[in-house]
Design a protein around this motif. Structure first.
Motif, PDB file in Angstrom:
ATOM      1  N   LYS A 137      15.585  20.737 -60.248  1.00 55.14           N
ATOM      2  CA  LYS A 137      16.399  21.342 -61.482  1.00 55.14           C
ATOM      3  C   LYS A 137      17.091  20.102 -62.312  1.00 55.14           C
ATOM      4  O   LYS A 137      17.547  20.145 -63.364  1.00 55.14           O
ATOM      5  N   ALA A 138      17.463  19.141 -61.378  1.00 53.15           N
ATOM      6  CA  ALA A 138      18.246  17.829 -62.088  1.00 53.15           C
ATOM      7  C   ALA A 138      17.640  17.300 -63.147  1.00 53.15           C
ATOM      8  O   ALA A 138      16.469  17.150 -63.113  1.00 53.15           O
ATOM      9  N   VAL A 139      18.371  16.687 -64.133  1.00 55.39           N
ATOM     10  CA  VAL A 139      18.070  15.733 -65.251  1.00 55.39           C
ATOM     11  C   VAL A 139      16.947  16.720 -66.252  1.00 55.39           C
ATOM     12  O   VAL A 139      15.774  15.940 -66.728  1.00 55.39           O
ATOM     13  N   ASP A 140      17.125  18.025 -66.130  1.00 56.84           N
ATOM     14  CA  ASP A 140      16.002  18.656 -66.994  1.00 56.84           C
ATOM     15  C   ASP A 140      16.529  18.686 -68.483  1.00 56.84           C
ATOM     16  O   ASP A 140      17.588  19.376 -68.980  1.00 56.84           O
ATOM     17  N   VAL A 141      15.898  17.628 -69.141  1.00 56.70           N
ATOM     18  CA  VAL A 141      16.476  17.387 -70.537  1.00 56.70           C
ATOM     19  C   VAL A 141      16.391  18.568 -71.510  1.00 56.70           C
ATOM     20  O   VAL A 141      17.178  18.965 -72.271  1.00 56.70           O
ATOM     21  N   HIS A 142      15.325  19.284 -71.403  1.00 56.05           N
ATOM     22  CA  HIS A 142      14.990  20.499 -72.104  1.00 56.05           C
ATOM     23  C   HIS A 142      15.973  21.534 -72.262  1.00 56.05           C
ATOM     24  O   HIS A 142      16.432  22.006 -72.881  1.00 56.05           O
ATOM     25  N   LYS A 143      16.358  21.732 -70.836  1.00 58.21           N
ATOM     26  CA  LYS A 143      17.234  22.781 -70.698  1.00 58.21           C
ATOM     27  C   LYS A 143      18.875  22.439 -71.072  1.00 58.21           C
ATOM     28  O   LYS A 143      19.352  23.338 -71.652  1.00 58.21           O
ATOM     29  N   ILE A 144      19.005  21.320 -71.001  1.00 58.01           N
ATOM     30  CA  ILE A 144      20.482  20.545 -71.048  1.00 58.01           C
ATOM     31  C   ILE A 144      20.612  20.684 -72.692  1.00 58.01           C
ATOM     32  O   ILE A 144      21.450  21.141 -73.205  1.00 58.01           O
ATOM     33  N   GLY A 193      13.151   9.814 -59.387  1.00 58.55           N
ATOM     34  CA  GLY A 193      12.023  10.121 -60.147  1.00 58.55           C
ATOM     35  C   GLY A 193      12.333  11.036 -61.404  1.00 58.55           C
ATOM     36  O   GLY A 193      11.693  10.879 -62.347  1.00 58.55           O
ATOM     37  N   ARG A 194      13.014  11.840 -61.039  1.00 64.42           N
ATOM     38  CA  ARG A 194      13.455  12.810 -62.057  1.00 64.42           C
ATOM     39  C   ARG A 194      14.192  12.115 -63.320  1.00 64.42           C
ATOM     40  O   ARG A 194      13.906  12.273 -64.401  1.00 64.42           O
ATOM     41  N   LYS A 195      14.972  11.356 -63.090  1.00 65.22           N
ATOM     42  CA  LYS A 195      15.607  10.357 -64.132  1.00 65.22           C
ATOM     43  C   LYS A 195      14.592   9.342 -64.738  1.00 65.22           C
ATOM     44  O   LYS A 195      14.685   9.257 -65.917  1.00 65.22           O
ATOM     45  N   VAL A 196      13.798   8.980 -63.973  1.00 65.95           N
ATOM     46  CA  VAL A 196      12.645   7.974 -64.524  1.00 65.95           C
ATOM     47  C   VAL A 196      11.692   8.862 -65.639  1.00 65.95           C
ATOM     48  O   VAL A 196      11.439   8.535 -66.689  1.00 65.95           O
ATOM     49  N   ALA A 197      11.399  10.238 -65.120  1.00 66.16           N
ATOM     50  CA  ALA A 197      10.671  10.990 -65.863  1.00 66.16           C
ATOM     51  C   ALA A 197      11.295  11.443 -67.129  1.00 66.16           C
ATOM     52  O   ALA A 197      10.710  11.741 -68.092  1.00 66.16           O
ATOM     53  N   ALA A 198      12.458  11.493 -67.367  1.00 68.00           N
ATOM     54  CA  ALA A 198      13.408  11.977 -68.392  1.00 68.00           C
ATOM     55  C   ALA A 198      13.630  10.705 -69.289  1.00 68.00           C
ATOM     56  O   ALA A 198      13.960  10.901 -70.615  1.00 68.00           O
ATOM     57  N   ASP A 199      13.440   9.562 -68.740  1.00 63.60           N
ATOM     58  CA  ASP A 199      13.685   8.377 -69.611  1.00 63.60           C
ATOM     59  C   ASP A 199      12.383   8.111 -70.757  1.00 63.60           C
ATOM     60  O   ASP A 199      11.588   7.107 -70.520  1.00 63.60           O
ATOM     61  N   THR A 200      12.386   8.848 -71.678  1.00 59.76           N
ATOM     62  CA  THR A 200      11.185   8.841 -72.707  1.00 59.76           C
ATOM     63  C   THR A 200      12.004   9.097 -74.095  1.00 59.76           C
ATOM     64  O   THR A 200      12.699  10.015 -74.110  1.00 59.76           O
ATOM     65  N   PRO A 201      11.531   8.442 -75.104  1.00 59.22           N
ATOM     66  CA  PRO A 201      12.259   8.574 -76.541  1.00 59.22           C
ATOM     67  C   PRO A 201      12.353  10.000 -76.907  1.00 59.22           C
ATOM     68  O   PRO A 201      13.223  10.574 -77.326  1.00 59.22           O
ATOM     69  N   HIS A 202      11.160  10.643 -76.793  1.00 56.88           N
ATOM     70  CA  HIS A 202      10.984  12.131 -77.236  1.00 56.88           C
ATOM     71  C   HIS A 202      11.841  12.941 -76.565  1.00 56.88           C
ATOM     72  O   HIS A 202      12.315  14.078 -77.172  1.00 56.88           O
ATOM     73  N   VAL A 229       8.810   8.090 -57.300  1.00 56.38           N
ATOM     74  CA  VAL A 229       9.050   7.496 -58.292  1.00 56.38           C
ATOM     75  C   VAL A 229       8.069   6.965 -59.067  1.00 56.38           C
ATOM     76  O   VAL A 229       7.938   6.967 -60.127  1.00 56.38           O
ATOM     77  N   ALA A 230       7.201   6.095 -58.180  1.00 53.66           N
ATOM     78  CA  ALA A 230       6.385   5.394 -59.207  1.00 53.66           C
ATOM     79  C   ALA A 230       5.375   6.110 -60.079  1.00 53.66           C
ATOM     80  O   ALA A 230       4.983   5.742 -61.136  1.00 53.66           O
ATOM     81  N   PRO A 231       4.902   7.498 -59.726  1.00 49.64           N
ATOM     82  CA  PRO A 231       4.027   8.163 -60.725  1.00 49.64           C
ATOM     83  C   PRO A 231       4.783   8.141 -62.176  1.00 49.64           C
ATOM     84  O   PRO A 231       3.894   8.618 -62.939  1.00 49.64           O
ATOM     85  N   PHE A 232       5.911   8.004 -62.184  1.00 50.22           N
ATOM     86  CA  PHE A 232       6.637   8.433 -63.437  1.00 50.22           C
ATOM     87  C   PHE A 232       6.906   7.012 -64.319  1.00 50.22           C
ATOM     88  O   PHE A 232       7.517   7.019 -65.482  1.00 50.22           O
ATOM     89  N   LEU A 233       6.572   5.965 -63.692  1.00 49.13           N
ATOM     90  CA  LEU A 233       6.787   4.496 -64.337  1.00 49.13           C
ATOM     91  C   LEU A 233       5.580   4.214 -65.120  1.00 49.13           C
ATOM     92  O   LEU A 233       4.567   4.175 -64.974  1.00 49.13           O
ATOM     93  N   ASP A 234       6.344   3.384 -66.395  1.00 53.51           N
ATOM     94  CA  ASP A 234       5.286   3.060 -67.271  1.00 53.51           C
ATOM     95  C   ASP A 234       4.671   1.821 -66.736  1.00 53.51           C
ATOM     96  O   ASP A 234       3.463   1.081 -66.934  1.00 53.51           O
ATOM     97  N   ASP A 235       5.358   0.913 -66.303  1.00 57.17           N
ATOM     98  CA  ASP A 235       4.981  -0.329 -65.715  1.00 57.17           C
ATOM     99  C   ASP A 235       4.775  -0.093 -64.139  1.00 57.17           C
ATOM    100  O   ASP A 235       5.626   0.066 -63.428  1.00 57.17           O
ATOM    101  N   THR A 236       3.371  -0.586 -63.820  1.00 53.60           N
ATOM    102  CA  THR A 236       3.089  -0.125 -62.419  1.00 53.60           C
ATOM    103  C   THR A 236       2.814  -1.413 -61.666  1.00 53.60           C
ATOM    104  O   THR A 236       2.325  -1.273 -60.540  1.00 53.60           O
TER     105      THR A 236
END
Length: 703
Positions: A124-131, A234-243, A336-343
């Motif tokens: 549930k954490a860092v759910d940008v859509h719900k926030i 991992g949730r924070k990284v997943a939320a770190d996108t401009p859109h 965490v790694a699955p959500f990173l753009d830089d691998t």
């Protein structure tokens, strides 16, 4: 133009108002209906109800604006006669109800926002859509409240329209004019700082979430908490996108927070940097451990003690750090790694190669172990202790290291056995003690404790040695000790002479069979046919509902118990018998003790001369072998063609004991005749013997 489709600002609104001016009398009924529909639509919109066809305004703004137009019309043309003629529907009271719902909804949404910002639940954490959705709803509530409150105040200031409530259509002359009390107005109070508080809270949350580089090396003791920590990152990284972050930007005024929500704030880059630091720290600790290999010579000194030896203690601390860092790397790669753009950082994290390099350290010590002379027990003990400590500290390779230590011990036993045989062949006499026993004694020396003790307790090679120690401790509790100290209730008498007699029969047959099996290398294949033949000779045939328990069955029981215990003993000794170098192997066997045997005799009524199987209650103290008593008693009863239930209050304990003794039931061919279960299940089994009560009751109810 339909009334419900009119919106403020539309070209159609002015003609509509002019039309109202021209034909006041003609729109009385239409005006009342329009007011009702608009107010109901607004109220229903706020309550999230489904609107019917008559209430489908294009949006809440359309409904609110239309109500404002009606208020203006009432304010301009609301003479007493017109008010009495059109009988309005108490618009002021309805509007206040709408305002009350708005305040409650706002507070509810604010509480929901707090929960979304503070939650530590990874799903549930860092759910940008719900926030963002929650913030949008809050802003809409605030905007609608402001407009509705203005409309109500305008109406009140003009003509107290909320008091136009008629008792009946016939009584047009009776007009009730209630005043709006202070309590009612207090319910509608709006704190202007509500939105400011939300703005400040959002800004603080954005800064706390995205500003700092996460500390991936933080030390968290509880494993489940470490998992949650990395899942949240991992949730924070997943939320770190401009859109996604652009959804929050309109609701944050703090300059620092706005910068963090922009494309250039670089939270993912911070995480990648932290991951590189984590990996570098793990590699550095592994290099430090591999650069301090164990040298067998350091353990030979009389003044050596692992408690005070700096290198040994430093290696333990390094391994503790490696275990935590390795776990952090594993969790980072997983969550965490699955959500990173830089691998690039994660591609360099080759944990398997790192683990293999640490195993090389243990392999090097295993090679030293093979090269040492059997007499160098200090050096052998030190190497085994050091190898085993790596399996205890580095949990991710505990199984591999344990296998290497077990292999080293097996090699030692083979060499010790060969040396003992060679000495005997050379005429140097029998070895007075087995090599593994000497090694166990040395490992338990104060210089190697507690790590050396852990080696002795943790490997099958020392099972015979530990059993021998236990046997020596219990030698004092012989049959005489048991018969003298056993407690019997006042209503019964213990026939000690009979117990001593049947125990003698048991003891002689048990030792005879064990000696034969050890001397000739025999096992189950030899003992089980003897047991079967003896049982068949009894010609047991139970009558329906009545158990057969003859004097012949009682007489045969001591020898059968001895044979069953012989199967039990040989099974537990298979792992170390082959490499024993002691002349008297029986001293190292897992043997039954008099208290267990006497408990079985009392439980089955063998201690008395009566006929039939009497009810018996036996109390066996902790550590005296209840599992063996139950297992062997059940085996004998099953061989006597009985179905046996072994009951326990705990499902876990019942399952554990049943699994541990299953080998014996399987060897004797009675596996299906003995069931370990809880007391509840035993009761259900007994109740449902004749008919399944649940199924029968269901049949009666269902007809």
């Amino acid at each position: 133009v339909e009334l419900k489709d009119v919106a403020v600002g539309d070209d159609s609104s002015s003609p509509f108002i002019k039309k109202l001016d021209q034909i006041k009398e003609g729109v009385k009924e239409g005006l009342a209906t329009a007011e009702h529909e608009a107010a109901s639509a607004l109220s229903n919109f706020l309550d999230n109800r489904n609107l019917d066809a008559s209430q489908r305004f294009r949006n809440v703004e359309t409904a609110l604006d239309f109500l404002k137009k009606i208020v203006q019309f009432k304010a301009e043309f609301g003479t007493r006669e017109l008010g009495q003629a059109i009988q309005p529907l108490d618009f002021g009271a309805r509007t206040r109800d709408v305002l009350r719902h708005l305040v409650l909804d706002f507070k509810k949404q604010k509480t929901r926002l707090s929960a979304l910002l503070l939650t530590q639940s990874p799903d549930k954490a860092v759910d940008v859509h719900k926030i963002a959705g929650c913030l949008k709803g809050l802003r809409e509530c605030a905007h609608i409240y402001t407009q509705a409150k203005f409309t109500l105040e305008h109406l009140d200031s003009v003509m107290l329209a909320d008091s136009w409530t008629m008792t009946s259509k016939a009584d047009v002359g009776s007009v009730i004019l209630p005043s709006l009390g202070a309590a009612s107005r207090a319910e509608l109070e709006w704190d202007p700082e509500m939105w400011d508080d939300i703005d400040e809270r959002m800004g603080r949350w954005v800064v706390d979430t995205f500003k700092l580089q996460p500390d991936l090396q933080t030390k968290i003791k509880i494993s489940s908490d470490r998992v949650v920590f990395f899942q949240l990152i991992g949730r924070k990284v997943a939320a770190d996108t401009p859109h996604l972050l652009s959804l929050l930007a309109p609701f944050v005024s703090n300059a620092e927070a706005k910068q963090l929500l922009s494309d250039e704030h670089g939270f993912q880059a911070k995480v990648v940097t932290a991951a590189r630091h984590l990996w570098d720290a793990l590699k550095a600790k592994c290099r430090a451990l591999n650069n301090t290999p164990a040298d067998a010579s350091i353990f030979k000194g009389a003044d050596y003690s692992n408690k005070s030896h700096a290198a040994f203690q430093q290696a333990k601390m390094d391994m503790a750090d490696i275990n935590k860092l390795y776990d952090a790397v594993k969790l980072f790669k997983q969550h965490v790694a699955p959500f990173l753009d830089d691998t690039t950082a994660t591609e360099q994290m080759d944990v398997q190669s790192l683990s293999d390099s640490l195993l090389e350290r243990v392999n090097a010590m295993a090679v030293q172990l093979e090269q040492l002379d059997l007499a160098e027990l200090d050096a052998i003990s030190g190497l085994l202790m050091t190898m085993h400590s790596q399996s205890e500290e580095l949990l991710f390779q505990a199984s591999e290291v344990h296998t290497l230590v077990a292999s080293g011990l097996e090699g030692f036993m083979v060499r010790a056995s060969a040396a003992a045989k060679a000495a005997q062949d050379a005429g140097q006499g029998k070895q007075s003690d087995m090599g593994i026993s000497k090694l166990g004694l040395r490992l338990r020396d104060a210089r190697f404790r507690p790590a050396g003790e852990a080696v002795v307790r943790g490997y099958d090679a020392f099972q015979g040695y530990l059993t021998a120690l236990f046997n020596r401790k219990t030698e004092a509790q012989d049959i005489q000790y048991v018969t003298q100290n056993i407690q019997v209730d006042k209503e019964n008498r213990l026939d000690t002479a009979r117990i001593n007699g049947v125990y003698k029969i048991f003891d002689e047959r048990y030792k005879q069979e064990i000696k034969k099996c050890l001397d000739e290398g025999l096992g189950d294949a030899y003992l089980v046919p003897i047991i079967r033949k003896k049982v068949d000779s009894l010609r047991i045939q139970h009558a329906t509902g009545r158990m057969m328990w003859t004097a012949e069955m009682k007489t045969a029981a001591p020898e059968l118990v001895a044979l069953i215990f012989a199967v039990w003993t040989l099974h537990h000794s298979k792992k170390f018998l082959a490499n024993m170098d002691a002349s008297d192997k029986s001293a190292y066997l897992f043997q039954p003790h008099p208290v267990q045997v006497v408990a079985i005799f009392c439980l089955l009524g063998i201690d008395s001369g009566g006929v039939g199987l009497e009810r018996s209650l036996i109390q066996v103290r902790t550590g005296e072998g209840k599992s063996a008593v139950l297992g062997v008693s059940s085996s004998l009863l099953a061989l006597y063609k009985c179905r046996v239930s072994v009951a326990c209050y705990s499902e876990y304990l019942s399952q554990r004991d049943g699994d541990n003794i299953a080998f014996l039931f399987n060897a004797l061919g009675v596996l299906d005749d003995v069931k370990y279960m809880t007391l509840t299940k035993v009761c259900e089994y007994e109740i449902n013997k004749t008919v399944n009560i649940r199924e029968a009751l269901e049949g009666i109810i269902m007809g």
